[in-house]
Design a protein around this motif. Structure first.
Motif, PDB file in Angstrom:
ATOM      1  N   LEU A 226      17.095  37.845 -29.955  1.00 43.31           N
ATOM      2  CA  LEU A 226      17.509  39.039 -30.701  1.00 43.31           C
ATOM      3  C   LEU A 226      18.142  38.695 -32.044  1.00 43.31           C
ATOM      4  CD1 LEU A 226      18.919  41.254 -27.829  1.00 43.31           C
ATOM      5  CD2 LEU A 226      16.820  41.627 -29.142  1.00 43.31           C
ATOM      6  N   ASN A 227      18.614  37.453 -32.207  1.00 40.43           N
ATOM      7  CA  ASN A 227      19.240  37.049 -33.463  1.00 40.43           C
ATOM      8  C   ASN A 227      18.282  37.102 -34.646  1.00 40.43           C
ATOM      9  OD1 ASN A 227      21.651  36.543 -32.132  1.00 40.43           O
ATOM     10  ND2 ASN A 227      21.136  34.396 -31.781  1.00 40.43           N
ATOM     11  N   LEU A 228      16.970  37.048 -34.376  1.00 40.40           N
ATOM     12  CA  LEU A 228      16.001  37.116 -35.458  1.00 40.40           C
ATOM     13  C   LEU A 228      15.942  38.523 -36.056  1.00 40.40           C
ATOM     14  CD1 LEU A 228      13.692  35.378 -36.860  1.00 40.40           C
ATOM     15  CD2 LEU A 228      12.147  36.684 -35.408  1.00 40.40           C
ATOM     16  N   PHE A 229      16.275  39.520 -35.249  1.00 39.81           N
ATOM     17  CA  PHE A 229      16.085  40.916 -35.636  1.00 39.81           C
ATOM     18  C   PHE A 229      17.321  41.537 -36.276  1.00 39.81           C
ATOM     19  CE2 PHE A 229      13.117  40.274 -32.101  1.00 39.81           C
ATOM     20  CZ  PHE A 229      11.936  40.713 -32.683  1.00 39.81           C
TER      21      PHE A 229
ATOM     22  N   PRO B 246      19.698  44.807 -36.761  1.00 39.58           N
ATOM     23  CA  PRO B 246      20.076  45.785 -35.734  1.00 39.58           C
ATOM     24  C   PRO B 246      19.110  46.959 -35.612  1.00 39.58           C
ATOM     25  CG  PRO B 246      22.002  45.091 -36.958  1.00 39.58           C
ATOM     26  CD  PRO B 246      20.810  44.497 -37.663  1.00 39.58           C
ATOM     27  N   ASP B 247      18.488  47.362 -36.712  1.00 42.43           N
ATOM     28  CA  ASP B 247      17.577  48.514 -36.701  1.00 42.43           C
ATOM     29  C   ASP B 247      16.106  48.100 -36.802  1.00 42.43           C
ATOM     30  OD1 ASP B 247      17.751  47.543 -39.288  1.00 42.43           O
ATOM     31  OD2 ASP B 247      17.769  49.532 -40.218  1.00 42.43           O
ATOM     32  N   ALA B 248      15.794  46.884 -36.417  1.00 39.81           N
ATOM     33  CA  ALA B 248      14.438  46.353 -36.542  1.00 39.81           C
ATOM     34  C   ALA B 248      13.433  47.158 -35.723  1.00 39.81           C
ATOM     35  CB  ALA B 248      14.410  44.895 -36.086  1.00 39.81           C
ATOM     36  N   LYS B 249      12.195  47.085 -36.166  1.00 43.49           N
ATOM     37  CA  LYS B 249      11.094  47.736 -35.462  1.00 43.49           C
ATOM     38  C   LYS B 249      10.118  46.664 -35.001  1.00 43.49           C
ATOM     39  CE  LYS B 249       7.665  51.397 -36.151  1.00 43.49           C
ATOM     40  NZ  LYS B 249       7.165  52.372 -37.155  1.00 43.49           N
ATOM     41  N   LEU B 250       9.874  46.596 -33.684  1.00 46.01           N
ATOM     42  CA  LEU B 250       8.909  45.677 -33.086  1.00 46.01           C
ATOM     43  C   LEU B 250       7.736  46.506 -32.582  1.00 46.01           C
ATOM     44  CD1 LEU B 250       7.928  42.950 -31.858  1.00 46.01           C
ATOM     45  CD2 LEU B 250       9.308  43.510 -29.846  1.00 46.01           C
ATOM     46  N   VAL B 251       6.537  46.170 -33.048  1.00 40.96           N
ATOM     47  CA  VAL B 251       5.341  46.878 -32.622  1.00 40.96           C
ATOM     48  C   VAL B 251       4.486  45.918 -31.805  1.00 40.96           C
ATOM     49  CG1 VAL B 251       3.303  48.172 -33.351  1.00 40.96           C
ATOM     50  CG2 VAL B 251       5.410  48.300 -34.706  1.00 40.96           C
ATOM     51  N   PHE B 252       4.372  46.208 -30.516  1.00 40.98           N
ATOM     52  CA  PHE B 252       3.499  45.482 -29.600  1.00 40.98           C
ATOM     53  C   PHE B 252       2.909  46.556 -28.699  1.00 40.98           C
ATOM     54  CE2 PHE B 252       2.263  43.327 -25.761  1.00 40.98           C
ATOM     55  CZ  PHE B 252       1.811  42.089 -26.162  1.00 40.98           C
ATOM     56  N   GLY B 253       1.694  46.943 -28.962  1.00 50.80           N
ATOM     57  CA  GLY B 253       1.094  48.026 -28.206  1.00 50.80           C
ATOM     58  C   GLY B 253       1.367  49.376 -28.853  1.00 50.80           C
ATOM     59  N   PRO B 254       1.135  50.438 -28.105  1.00 52.84           N
ATOM     60  CA  PRO B 254       1.171  51.781 -28.697  1.00 52.84           C
ATOM     61  C   PRO B 254       2.558  52.339 -28.993  1.00 52.84           C
ATOM     62  CG  PRO B 254       0.707  51.938 -26.365  1.00 52.84           C
ATOM     63  CD  PRO B 254       0.702  50.472 -26.705  1.00 52.84           C
ATOM     64  N   THR B 255       3.582  51.819 -28.342  1.00 55.17           N
ATOM     65  CA  THR B 255       4.917  52.392 -28.509  1.00 55.17           C
ATOM     66  C   THR B 255       5.858  51.368 -29.137  1.00 55.17           C
ATOM     67  OG1 THR B 255       4.554  53.725 -26.527  1.00 55.17           O
ATOM     68  CG2 THR B 255       6.811  53.566 -27.333  1.00 55.17           C
TER      69      THR B 255
ATOM     70  N   ASP C 268      17.466  40.352 -46.340  1.00 50.31           N
ATOM     71  CA  ASP C 268      18.799  39.748 -46.313  1.00 50.31           C
ATOM     72  C   ASP C 268      19.752  40.697 -45.593  1.00 50.31           C
ATOM     73  OD1 ASP C 268      21.580  39.135 -47.237  1.00 50.31           O
ATOM     74  OD2 ASP C 268      20.519  37.580 -48.368  1.00 50.31           O
ATOM     75  N   ASN C 269      20.545  40.158 -44.677  1.00 47.83           N
ATOM     76  CA  ASN C 269      21.473  40.981 -43.903  1.00 47.83           C
ATOM     77  C   ASN C 269      22.806  41.204 -44.618  1.00 47.83           C
ATOM     78  OD1 ASN C 269      22.772  38.527 -43.638  1.00 47.83           O
ATOM     79  ND2 ASN C 269      22.701  38.478 -41.393  1.00 47.83           N
ATOM     80  N   GLY C 270      22.896  40.818 -45.878  1.00 46.86           N
ATOM     81  CA  GLY C 270      24.129  40.977 -46.634  1.00 46.86           C
ATOM     82  C   GLY C 270      25.041  39.770 -46.550  1.00 46.86           C
ATOM     83  N   GLN C 271      24.674  38.796 -45.697  1.00 49.63           N
ATOM     84  CA  GLN C 271      25.448  37.571 -45.544  1.00 49.63           C
ATOM     85  C   GLN C 271      24.592  36.352 -45.870  1.00 49.63           C
ATOM     86  OE1 GLN C 271      26.918  37.740 -41.535  1.00 49.63           O
ATOM     87  NE2 GLN C 271      28.137  39.563 -41.925  1.00 49.63           N
ATOM     88  N   GLY C 272      23.492  36.596 -46.602  1.00 49.01           N
ATOM     89  CA  GLY C 272      22.629  35.498 -47.013  1.00 49.01           C
ATOM     90  C   GLY C 272      21.656  35.030 -45.955  1.00 49.01           C
ATOM     91  N   GLU C 273      21.523  35.748 -44.867  1.00 45.45           N
ATOM     92  CA  GLU C 273      20.619  35.364 -43.790  1.00 45.45           C
ATOM     93  C   GLU C 273      19.501  36.400 -43.693  1.00 45.45           C
ATOM     94  OE1 GLU C 273      21.644  35.839 -39.398  1.00 45.45           O
ATOM     95  OE2 GLU C 273      21.742  33.664 -39.647  1.00 45.45           O
ATOM     96  N   LEU C 274      18.263  35.920 -43.574  1.00 51.78           N
ATOM     97  CA  LEU C 274      17.138  36.827 -43.412  1.00 51.78           C
ATOM     98  C   LEU C 274      17.007  37.242 -41.958  1.00 51.78           C
ATOM     99  CD1 LEU C 274      14.429  35.129 -45.663  1.00 51.78           C
ATOM    100  CD2 LEU C 274      15.782  37.170 -46.168  1.00 51.78           C
ATOM    101  N   GLN C 275      16.800  38.536 -41.742  1.00 48.76           N
ATOM    102  CA  GLN C 275      16.556  39.066 -40.401  1.00 48.76           C
ATOM    103  C   GLN C 275      15.312  39.934 -40.442  1.00 48.76           C
ATOM    104  OE1 GLN C 275      20.434  40.913 -39.480  1.00 48.76           O
ATOM    105  NE2 GLN C 275      20.587  39.385 -37.864  1.00 48.76           N
ATOM    106  N   ALA C 276      14.570  39.929 -39.357  1.00 56.91           N
ATOM    107  CA  ALA C 276      13.342  40.715 -39.286  1.00 56.91           C
ATOM    108  C   ALA C 276      13.675  42.203 -39.234  1.00 56.91           C
ATOM    109  CB  ALA C 276      12.534  40.323 -38.056  1.00 56.91           C
ATOM    110  N   LYS C 277      13.114  42.936 -40.179  1.00 60.06           N
ATOM    111  CA  LYS C 277      13.224  44.397 -40.201  1.00 60.06           C
ATOM    112  C   LYS C 277      12.000  45.015 -39.523  1.00 60.06           C
ATOM    113  CE  LYS C 277      15.795  46.582 -42.527  1.00 60.06           C
ATOM    114  NZ  LYS C 277      16.935  47.339 -42.036  1.00 60.06           N
ATOM    115  N   PHE C 278      10.882  44.314 -39.619  1.00 59.88           N
ATOM    116  CA  PHE C 278       9.620  44.803 -39.064  1.00 59.88           C
ATOM    117  C   PHE C 278       8.839  43.619 -38.525  1.00 59.88           C
ATOM    118  CE2 PHE C 278       5.091  45.811 -39.487  1.00 59.88           C
ATOM    119  CZ  PHE C 278       5.030  46.997 -38.777  1.00 59.88           C
ATOM    120  N   TYR C 279       8.297  43.772 -37.317  1.00 59.78           N
ATOM    121  CA  TYR C 279       7.544  42.697 -36.678  1.00 59.78           C
ATOM    122  C   TYR C 279       6.429  43.362 -35.885  1.00 59.78           C
ATOM    123  CZ  TYR C 279       6.907  38.551 -33.613  1.00 59.78           C
ATOM    124  OH  TYR C 279       6.404  37.483 -32.929  1.00 59.78           O
TER     125      TYR C 279
END
Length: 157
Positions: free
Chosen positions: A41-44, A46-55, A130-141
């Motif tokens: 979960l650290n990659l994502f 907090p409001d990330a969107k993961l698309v795997f399948g229809p939902t 960027d999460n505001g602390q210099g770290e990249l986090q996935a917003k969309f996957y």
């Protein structure tokens, strides 16, 4: 013939420095059916969107619930799995303003609770910010995989 770590892409040196180790750690954690810390979960964001399948799964809680419903070491339906990362492509024009976009290709195998193994190739599109602390986090996957064999095998359990 030398072997390489499944979680290190063949072109790992082409991955931006701030993403290479994080991608490897993400896939190692995701593939660990026994994980209790949910480090994937650290990659994502907090409001990330993961698309795997229809939902789609939106937010870390939904992503954790999605994975938990699919991967469990005894209850399954998937009891173990392993990704093999092949190549990472940095999207031209996808960087800037604290953003990075990549496409990742590879293969995966799933072992179901009945012992059946299902293999597939995949591609993933990821957008990091960027999460505001210099770290990249996935917003969309988004994961692109032919899941027909996997879904059919799960329905047969």
């Amino acid at each position: 013939m030398t072997s390489r770590d499944n979680y290190t892409a063949a072109n790992h040196s082409a991955i931006p420095d701030n993403l290479g180790p994080r991608l490897s750690a993400f896939f190692r954690s995701w593939d660990d059916a026994h994980t209790q810390d949910h480090a994937y979960l650290n990659l994502f964001a907090p409001d990330a969107k993961l698309v795997f399948g229809p939902t789609p799964s939106v937010g870390r809680d939904a992503i954790r619930a999605f994975r938990g419903a699919m991967v469990h070491p005894t209850n399954g339906p998937v009891v173990s799995l392993q990704h093999t990362l092949e190549k990472v492509f940095v999207v031209a024009g996808g960087a800037g303003n604290g953003r990075q976009e990549i496409v990742l290709t590879g293969s995966i195998w799933y072992k179901l609770k009945n012992g059946r193994r299902v293999d597939a190739d995949f591609a993933s599109s990821m957008v990091f910010a960027d999460n505001g602390q210099g770290e990249l986090q996935a917003k969309f996957y988004e994961v692109y995989v032919d899941s027909l064999e996997l879904i059919t095998a799960i329905k047969e359990l």
